[in-house]
Design an enzyme around this catalytic site. Structure first.
Site, PDB file in Angstrom:
ATOM      1  CB  ILE A 166     -82.562 -44.293 -45.411  1.00  0.00           C
ATOM      2  CG1 ILE A 166     -82.208 -44.414 -46.860  1.00  0.00           C
ATOM      3  CG2 ILE A 166     -81.632 -45.237 -44.515  1.00  0.00           C
ATOM      4  CD1 ILE A 166     -82.993 -43.565 -47.699  1.00  0.00           C
TER       5      ILE A 166
ATOM      6  CD  GLU B   2     -76.385 -36.878 -44.230  1.00  0.00           C
ATOM      7  OE1 GLU B   2     -75.674 -37.287 -43.202  1.00  0.00           O
ATOM      8  OE2 GLU B   2     -77.406 -36.586 -44.487  1.00  0.00           O
TER       9      GLU B   2
ATOM     10  N   GLY C 267     -81.763 -36.519 -42.764  1.00  0.00           N
ATOM     11  CA  GLY C 267     -80.579 -36.997 -43.447  1.00  0.00           C
ATOM     12  C   GLY C 267     -80.905 -38.572 -43.940  1.00  0.00           C
ATOM     13  CD  GLU C 268     -81.505 -42.147 -41.479  1.00  0.00           C
ATOM     14  OE1 GLU C 268     -82.381 -42.968 -42.195  1.00  0.00           O
ATOM     15  OE2 GLU C 268     -81.150 -42.262 -40.229  1.00  0.00           O
ATOM     16  N   GLY C 269     -80.623 -39.746 -46.770  1.00  0.00           N
ATOM     17  CA  GLY C 269     -81.109 -39.921 -48.041  1.00  0.00           C
ATOM     18  C   GLY C 269     -82.700 -40.153 -48.031  1.00  0.00           C
TER      19      GLY C 269
END
Lengths: 358, 358
Positions: free
Chosen positions: B96, B174, B315-317
């Site tokens: 990210i 997240e 994930g992580e955006g």
């Protein structure tokens, strides 16, 4: 013209995959970006690839088929729109200008044979093969073999110049009212796809218009008695902008640049190139799936899945411009992301990387 | 907490569509970017929208289910990876970070309840609801109603602060080992999707691991005797990072920001939000389709088609960060592209715009 296009040496595949797998993420979690990073590493023959000075080359040309009284139904827009859109490119107002600016891409616009006198213009590459556009393939060959070679050589020369300025990633785009028709014929002959499946709405024909376009293109295909060799088909059905793109792609692959392929028309130029030099495909990133119906079949023929699927059908290289940030991100994660070791992050509980069957 | 979330006024739809249709391109040729431009114009209530200071908020939290001796099979990675990855975010080494940097996005990392003492850190928002993470939903509620409200309120407060600094577009991400399990339970209860369809590989479980995870989550679901109201389900199955995201989304929609939705876990937070305030959905751009299996079903439940389909499952955006250039391009074409009139380009031969059936 001779091009020396070798596939990338595959020796770095293992080390590249190992580097990708060591990044702080679940194995394979960056999906198709991982395959793209691997490809870029192989093309540049390094574990730390760098994509420099992205360019998009837009080639424009006019089609004799549109000027032909029998070809009136080939496009929803009049032929004048070709030069008007080139003016729009030069003024910075077209979609490709907006997307190139937004994504930090330098745009090069080349006149391959637009039926219009632009006069000397600072930001237009004058590579005109003919001041009148191509001849009508509804009557005979769109261009002579010599014209085809000239267009390709000029495309190669333009790309060589862009490369000499430090660029190693180039997208391709086009403008030419009537060129989905050309691309349909090229795709039919080179990919062996039934013509009916290659013909679509272009800039916006309705069902009756598509039907008329197909009838015209069937006549053009039946009139052709030549062989199905890529340069014969290209010369027969044109356009100059497609030939120029083909030459540009060959020069780019020869220089081990990364090629960003746009939509239906650009992919028809690639079909010419890939038939001549299949190794070119290993230098290509496919940016998007156009809504122009033949594009999906071209991509299937080439066995590839493009990065974006945004229902675009504009051309100009817009798909390539929109996909560029994904390509840049692929190289960036390979270069910049921490590894489990460097970041002190615990690995998966299985000591060997468990492939997750994705 | 009360949020005042109204759908955007629809009065500008006609003028916006007219402006889009007047751009120098075949009607509809920018595909899904056109719908996105229309949405952004409606959200901002203007024909000249401007997306300012894009941010991504990443919320991190730990899950008691992972610390539970019975929950050992819920993830392929140990719980410590949550805080280790937060350290990786703070050091700038995670995916990210790379994608946010590449695409000009400011990253905000919030500790919603990681079971680790980071000490005071300049670039970490300390919003910890509990120093131990959530309790185990394999035994009882993951959090109390008060903790759930606290997490949501802190998320809302963080987003309000980001908005106050001039941002009007925000992505959500997240980090939390075990949070695909939470998201599966939330999705099952709020979207009515069979649990077996909601449970996937997470960070990399093999088939046996998925089967064990499903067994554990079935037990957790059967143990629950509460109602299926969104806040009840959220508090029961956690985690803090999901509750914080939900609060952040509500605050963002209330402020008429554009929300960039990431993958499976972020979408589970959105399911909470959309059940409470369905109008929130009109402020959302869906960035990508994750390979985590439940995400496709969540998107179908919400009746949306995301921008990217890159087989990501990180994930992580990261999906939101990768999709941002497309969102920016949509606003840019609406603002910057020339019209047929302004550029002097001839329109389609049909004087009325012929819709092409796309």
């Amino acid at each position: 013209m001779e091009f020396n296009i070798a596939p990338p040496n595959d020796a770095l595949r293992g080390p590249l995959q190992q580097k990708i797998d060591g990044k702080t993420k679940p194995l394979g979690a960056l999906g198709r970006l991982e395959a793209l990073a691997l490809q870029i590493g192989l093309i540049q023959q390094t574990l730390t690839p760098e994509l420099r000075q992205p360019h998009i080359l837009v080639c424009a040309g006019d089609h004799g088929s549109l000027a032909d009284p029998n070809g009136a139904g080939l496009s929803a827009f009049p032929q004048d729109v070709t030069w008007q859109m080139v003016e729009n490119f030069l003024a910075g107002g077209a979609a490709i200008n907006v997307f190139a600016r937004a994504n930090g891409i330098e745009l090069v616009v080349a006149d391959a044979g637009v039926a219009h006198d632009f006069g000397p213009r600072e930001n237009l590459v004058d590579a005109k093969v003919s001041p009148h556009g191509t001849a009508s393939y509804l009557e005979g060959p769109a261009m002579t073999a010599a014209q085809c070679e000239t267009a390709m050589a000029r495309g190669a020369q333009i790309v060589a110049g862009i490369h000499a300025r430090g660029c190693n990633v180039i997208g391709f785009g086009e403008m030419g009212i009537g060129n989905t028709a050309s691309a349909s014929l090229i795709t039919h002959f080179l990919a062996g796809i039934p013509l009916g499946d290659c013909v679509g709405r272009g800039t916006g024909l309705d069902d009756a218009g598509v039907s008329r376009k197909l009838t015209l293109l069937r006549q053009a295909a039946e009139l052709y008695r030549g062989d199905h060799m890529p340069l014969s088909v290209l010369a027969r059905f044109g356009g100059f902008e497609i030939a120029m793109l083909a030459g540009g792609m060959l020069a780019a692959a020869e220089r081990k640049m990364l090629l960003l392929i746009d939509g239906f028309i650009v992919t028809s130029a690639l079909l010419v190139v890939a038939t001549l030099h299949p190794a070119t495909l290993q230098y290509c990133a496919f940016s998007h799936r156009s809504q122009e119906r033949g594009h999906r079949l071209q991509l299937e023929h080439l066995g590839t899945r493009p990065l974006l699927d945004m229902d675009l059908r504009l051309g100009e290289g817009t798909g390539a411009a929109l996909a560029w940030p994904l390509v840049r991100a692929a190289a960036a994660f390979l270069d910049e992301m921490a590894s489990f070791a460097s970041a002190g992050v615990s690995e998966s509980k299985k000591s060997t990387h468990a492939q997750t069957g994705s």
